[in-house]
Design a protein around this motif. Structure first.
Motif, PDB file in Angstrom:
ATOM      1  N   ALA A   1       5.542  -1.584  34.897  1.00  0.00           N
ATOM      2  CA  ALA A   1       5.246  -3.078  33.336  1.00  0.00           C
ATOM      3  C   ALA A   1       6.936  -2.807  32.151  1.00  0.00           C
ATOM      4  O   ALA A   1       7.834  -3.520  32.413  1.00  0.00           O
ATOM      5  CB  ALA A   1       4.048  -3.977  33.237  1.00  0.00           C
ATOM      6  N   ARG A   2       6.369  -1.966  31.808  1.00  0.00           N
ATOM      7  CA  ARG A   2       7.122  -1.754  30.715  1.00  0.00           C
ATOM      8  C   ARG A   2       8.523  -1.391  31.174  1.00  0.00           C
ATOM      9  O   ARG A   2       9.589  -1.298  31.158  1.00  0.00           O
ATOM     10  CB  ARG A   2       6.410  -0.837  30.224  1.00  0.00           C
TER      11      ARG A   2
ATOM     12  N   SER B   1       9.719  -2.133  33.893  1.00  0.00           N
ATOM     13  CA  SER B   1      10.386  -2.318  35.226  1.00  0.00           C
ATOM     14  C   SER B   1      11.314  -3.883  33.308  1.00  0.00           C
ATOM     15  O   SER B   1      12.324  -4.737  34.004  1.00  0.00           O
ATOM     16  CB  SER B   1       9.485  -4.014  35.340  1.00  0.00           C
ATOM     17  N   ARG B   2      10.587  -4.084  32.445  1.00  0.00           N
ATOM     18  CA  ARG B   2      11.229  -4.695  31.025  1.00  0.00           C
ATOM     19  C   ARG B   2      12.211  -3.543  30.814  1.00  0.00           C
ATOM     20  O   ARG B   2      13.260  -4.792  30.682  1.00  0.00           O
ATOM     21  CB  ARG B   2       9.967  -5.310  30.496  1.00  0.00           C
TER      22      ARG B   2
ATOM     23  N   ARG C   1      15.486  -4.104  33.246  1.00  0.00           N
ATOM     24  CA  ARG C   1      16.120  -5.623  33.284  1.00  0.00           C
ATOM     25  C   ARG C   1      16.994  -5.749  31.654  1.00  0.00           C
ATOM     26  O   ARG C   1      18.124  -6.014  31.500  1.00  0.00           O
ATOM     27  CB  ARG C   1      15.070  -6.895  33.034  1.00  0.00           C
ATOM     28  N   VAL C   2      16.040  -5.088  30.419  1.00  0.00           N
ATOM     29  CA  VAL C   2      17.017  -4.762  29.222  1.00  0.00           C
ATOM     30  C   VAL C   2      18.552  -4.033  29.998  1.00  0.00           C
ATOM     31  O   VAL C   2      19.390  -4.294  28.848  1.00  0.00           O
ATOM     32  CB  VAL C   2      16.094  -4.554  27.768  1.00  0.00           C
TER      33      VAL C   2
ATOM     34  N   GLN D   1      10.802  -3.430  39.216  1.00  0.00           N
ATOM     35  CA  GLN D   1      10.898  -1.567  38.944  1.00  0.00           C
ATOM     36  C   GLN D   1      10.783  -1.874  40.475  1.00  0.00           C
ATOM     37  O   GLN D   1      12.310  -0.864  41.116  1.00  0.00           O
ATOM     38  CB  GLN D   1       9.893  -1.365  38.413  1.00  0.00           C
TER      39      GLN D   1
ATOM     40  N   ASP E   1       7.576   0.332  22.024  1.00  0.00           N
ATOM     41  CA  ASP E   1       8.091   1.178  23.133  1.00  0.00           C
ATOM     42  C   ASP E   1       7.647   2.571  22.954  1.00  0.00           C
ATOM     43  O   ASP E   1       6.997   3.347  23.443  1.00  0.00           O
ATOM     44  CB  ASP E   1       9.316   0.666  24.274  1.00  0.00           C
TER      45      ASP E   1
END
Lengths: 440, 105
Positions: free
Chosen positions: A152-153, A155-156, A159-160, A205, A255
């Protein structure tokens, strides 16, 4: 109190065998620090290759007039691996890794050929080294599907990264190119959303990785493809070729603080190593007034253990070792009449056979890496070490301070201070070629 | 149930792995020498999570193959200043990625 100033140049020939801690073991007190100066490499070639976890290396070193060849092998012994039943999901898992290293060194050019073994023993000036280590650590397990999990991290942040790289590329493009790039970017996002909509379990991801793996791009524009390649970790050229992590480059403060959530215990380790070396000693036999050779085997056996901290900035290590070595006698010049008039015959060499020396040493060491933000992220490290030798009842305090980086920005040189209580000898100076490592 | 081969290379000092099938863990492993093979159920995407530690600046590589030859994923990660790598890789045990994946080298 004696004081010594020296400059140490030492060569890292075989990784774990030549850590600063081991360099001390072949001689006494601060002499040990100075002794590493004698192992400098002035030339030669090195080739090595790795096949899976069996690593082989062949190395030739030249020092002055001497040339040596080294063959090294390392094995991972964790086979066949342990699998665990996870019917009841644990939150903490423990993993272990065992490794063995073996290396042999022999001189080249003596008697015209390599001589590792004589028929029943090691050849002169040859040596065998071996090491065994076991590392284990605990992992806080979070399912991959969890909203707080690694995917999850990733993937986020991917995108960033894509958004940031997209804006950067468009800002640097010409006016005519910008419209097309924006359109390509919109199409890419739509393509990604369609992929995600088609599969309930496909992670963003993995969807991006699927696009990244498609070369030549079928449905993805070159612009979008470039963005993906820049932002997928682990692909060659990822993150603009720097291979930096997404968390480092695009992560929030939270993070970065949570990146080692999985790392429950740091890393523990235990192991042992040894060295057997054959050496030839020449001395004057004063009774028969002649020179003699004396070949003996030197040993070293060491056990060690320690812990590396969770954040990878420090480690504690302890060791026990036994060393049997031979110390040559001081040189003398001995003369006697040779029976021809008033002529005399003289011999120069060691005054007698070398003396056997047994050393039993206990040592403890702390290593710490500092990152100096005020100096643009430069690093500095210390590795204070205290050792006690039971036979001489002497202690050695050694404090290397690493501040000189090598080509890859790893620390491998600096300033060193040592004090030997048995000799009342304080030594200090510069050293290079001893890489800093938190691992043993 | 296709057999998936996982190969870990590079220079990790320590490593472990978890394989998940959709939402459930299948197995955890002290990763063996060169590689290991494990059956992964069909009909759902699977996860391979690698935990590793190694010297800063050194790499760890992951190669996931279906059977002996069909490349599914190949990734290379760099140990940072914290000496750690913890990465989850999703893959389809039934469907290798396109074989012309020059990016995955």
């Amino acid at each position: 109190m004696r004081r010594s100033l020296f400059f140490v140049k030492a060569a890292m020939a075989l990784g774990t065998f030549t850590s600063p801690a081991l360099a001390e073991s072949s001689s006494t007190g601060t002499d040990a620090i100075k002794a590493t100066a004698q192992s400098g490499t002035t030339g030669g070639t090195t080739s090595s290759s790795t096949f899976g976890t069996l690593a082989q290396a062949f190395q030739i070193e030249s020092t002055g007039e001497d040339t040596t060849a080294t063959v090294a092998l390392s094995f991972n012994l964790s086979e066949p691996g342990q699998s665990r039943s996870l019917d009841t999901a644990p939150t903490k898992l423990i993993f272990g890794t065992t490794a063995v290293q073996i290396s042999a060194t022999a001189p080249l050019g003596k008697n015209g050929k390599p001589s590792l073994f004589d028929f029943d023993k090691l050849g002169d000036d040859t040596s065998l080294k071996f090491g065994l280590s076991h590392y284990w650590g605990a992992v806080n397990y979070i399912p991959a599907s969890d909203a707080n999990g690694i995917p999850a991290r990733t993937s986020r942040l991917t995108r960033v990264c894509i958004a940031a790289e997209s804006e950067r590329a468009i800002a640097n493009a010409s006016q005519q190119e910008r419209a097309k790039m924006r359109k390509d970017g919109d199409n890419f996002r739509e393509d990604l959303n369609q992929k995600l909509a088609a599969s309930a379990t496909l992670s963003p991801q993995a969807a991006l990785e699927t696009i990244a793996d498609q070369i030549p791009p079928t449905e993805t524009s070159p612009f979008a493809k470039t963005l993906v390649l820049k932002c997928i970790e682990g692909i060659g050229g990822a993150l603009d070729g720097t291979k930096k992590s997404l968390v480092t480059e695009y992560g929030t403060v939270a993070d970065k603080a949570n990146v080692d959530d999985w790392n429950a215990s740091g890393l523990w380790f235990i192991g042992g190593n040894g060295k057997v070396a054959r050496a030839n000693y020449e001395f004057i036999d004063q009774i028969v007034f002649n020179k003699r050779d004396f070949s003996r085997t030197n040993y070293k056996i060491e056990a060690f253990g320690g812990h590396i901290s969770r954040n990878g900035k420090s480690s504690w290590q302890g060791s026990l070792s036994y060393v049997r070595s031979y110390k040559p006698q001081d040189d003398i010049n001995l003369c006697q009449p040779n029976g021809v008039g008033a002529q005399i015959l003289c011999l120069t060499g060691a005054a007698g056979a070398p003396a056997q020396k047994n050393r039993y040493t206990a040592a403890i060491e702390y290593r710490h890496l500092f990152t100096l933000q005020t100096l643009g992220g430069s690093s500095l490290a210390i590795a204070p070490r205290i050792s006690y030798e039971a036979k001489s009842k002497g202690a050695l305090f050694d404090l290397p301070i690493y501040f000189a980086p090598d080509k890859s920005k790893g620390l491998n040189g600096g300033f060193r201070v040592g004090y030997d209580t048995a000799e009342d000898d304080l030594a200090f100076g510069l050293f290079v070629g001893l890489p800093f490592s938190l691992f043993y | 149930m296709p057999n998936i081969t996982f190969t870990i290379g590079g220079e990790p000092v320590w490593k472990g792995a978890v394989i998940e099938d959709g939402h459930n863990m299948i197995e955890t492993f002290d990763i063996p020498g060169a590689s290991f093979t494990h059956g992964v159920p069909s009909d759902s995407l699977a996860w391979f999570t690698l935990y590793a530690k190694g010297p800063e600046g050194k790499e760890v590589t992951v190669e996931i193959k279906r059977g002996e030859f069909s490349l599914v994923r190949k990734r290379t990660y760099l140990f940072g200043s914290d000496l750690t790598v913890a990465k989850s890789i999703q893959f389809d045990p039934d469907k290798p990625e396109p074989t012309n994946s020059g990016a995955a080298t």
